[in-house]
Design a protein around this motif. Structure first.
Motif, mmCIF file in Angstrom:
data_model
loop_
_atom_site.group_PDB
_atom_site.id
_atom_site.type_symbol
_atom_site.label_atom_id
_atom_site.label_comp_id
_atom_site.label_asym_id
_atom_site.label_seq_id
_atom_site.Cartn_x
_atom_site.Cartn_y
_atom_site.Cartn_z
ATOM 1 N N ARG A 31 4.986 0.819 9.683
ATOM 2 C CA ARG A 31 4.136 0.327 10.766
ATOM 3 C C ARG A 31 2.897 1.209 10.949
ATOM 4 O O ARG A 31 2.888 2.384 10.582
ATOM 5 C CB ARG A 31 4.912 0.303 12.091
ATOM 6 N N ALA A 32 1.895 0.629 11.588
ATOM 7 C CA ALA A 32 0.671 1.375 11.883
ATOM 8 C C ALA A 32 0.971 2.456 12.907
ATOM 9 O O ALA A 32 1.712 2.226 13.861
ATOM 10 C CB ALA A 32 -0.396 0.428 12.413
ATOM 11 N N GLY A 33 0.407 3.636 12.707
ATOM 12 C CA GLY A 33 0.573 4.728 13.653
ATOM 13 C C GLY A 33 1.941 5.378 13.613
ATOM 14 O O GLY A 33 2.326 6.065 14.551
ATOM 15 N N ALA A 34 2.709 5.165 12.534
ATOM 16 C CA ALA A 34 4.062 5.718 12.449
ATOM 17 C C ALA A 34 3.997 7.219 12.244
ATOM 18 O O ALA A 34 3.407 7.694 11.285
ATOM 19 C CB ALA A 34 4.824 5.073 11.301
ATOM 20 N N ALA A 35 4.562 7.952 13.184
ATOM 21 C CA ALA A 35 4.661 9.397 13.051
ATOM 22 C C ALA A 35 5.995 9.795 13.657
ATOM 23 O O ALA A 35 6.176 9.697 14.870
ATOM 24 C CB ALA A 35 3.518 10.088 13.770
ATOM 25 N N ILE A 36 6.942 10.215 12.839
ATOM 26 C CA ILE A 36 8.277 10.560 13.302
ATOM 27 C C ILE A 36 8.410 12.070 13.219
ATOM 28 O O ILE A 36 8.180 12.658 12.164
ATOM 29 C CB ILE A 36 9.351 9.874 12.428
ATOM 30 N N SER B 17 0.805 -1.228 0.000
ATOM 31 C CA SER B 17 0.000 0.000 0.000
ATOM 32 C C SER B 17 0.832 1.269 0.000
ATOM 33 O O SER B 17 0.540 2.231 0.701
ATOM 34 C CB SER B 17 -0.949 0.013 1.206
ATOM 35 N N GLY B 18 1.927 1.282 -0.755
ATOM 36 C CA GLY B 18 2.740 2.474 -0.911
ATOM 37 C C GLY B 18 3.685 2.736 0.251
ATOM 38 O O GLY B 18 4.314 3.779 0.300
ATOM 39 N N LYS B 19 3.813 1.777 1.197
ATOM 40 C CA LYS B 19 4.661 2.001 2.357
ATOM 41 C C LYS B 19 6.007 1.278 2.266
ATOM 42 O O LYS B 19 6.785 1.361 3.218
ATOM 43 C CB LYS B 19 3.941 1.541 3.634
ATOM 44 N N GLY B 20 6.271 0.596 1.187
ATOM 45 C CA GLY B 20 7.547 -0.111 1.073
ATOM 46 C C GLY B 20 7.558 -1.357 1.945
ATOM 47 O O GLY B 20 6.514 -1.856 2.336
#
Length: 158
Positions: A43-48, A33-36
């Motif tokens: 991962r789910a909820g990834a926010a850096i 889904s475009g996330k590599g």
């Protein structure tokens, strides 16, 4: 053609097809889904956060913590200029902490008040403030005013 409710439509380019993820390989957004592949951002909820340095020691931990700073012990002064006294007080008035509050000149949190000499003064004022700059003192006295020690607050012993 008149502008009517049934004729309204969004501007050209304002509406886009939604990116439908996970709808098979042929959709172009299937499988990952475009996330590599794998990794923190997959991962789910990834926010850096933007300044996140990865696995490196952050800059604030790399810099030495040395020395001493006296800023926590400083006195916070509320500054009142002579031009403010000229506009807010009448001839013969007494300038004290209470009258400055009533005049709306003390707005912030402060530990002490200081009168500075910015502006000019033509009114005869009696100033009861502990800290007065040399230029402010000369302007107040030149206008016929005086500087007195502030009235001490009476301490009531319990």
């Amino acid at each position: 053609m008149s502008l009517r409710l049934e004729n309204l439509k969004p501007n050209e380019g304002a509406k886009h097809r939604i990116k439908r993820l996970g709808c098979g390989e042929s959709s172009g957004h299937g499988k990952t889904s475009g996330k590599g592949h794998k990794g923190q951002k997959a991962r789910a909820g990834a926010a850096i956060r933007p300044a996140w340095p990865g696995g490196q020691i952050p800059l604030y931990r790399r810099l030495p913590k040395k020395g001493f700073n006296n800023a926590q012990f400083r006195t916070v002064y509320e500054v009142v200029n002579v031009r403010d006294l000229e506009t807010r007080f009448d001839d013969g008035d007494v300038v004290s902490e209470e009258t400055l509050k009533e005049a709306g000149l003390l707005n912030h949190r402060y530990e002490a008040i200081k009168i500075l000499g910015d502006g000019s003064l033509t009114k005869k004022l009696t100033v009861q403030i502990a800290k007065v700059s040399a230029s402010a003192k000369s302007k107040i006295e030149a206008a016929g005013g005086s500087i007195e020690a502030p009235a001490a607050a009476s301490d009531s012993e319990g």
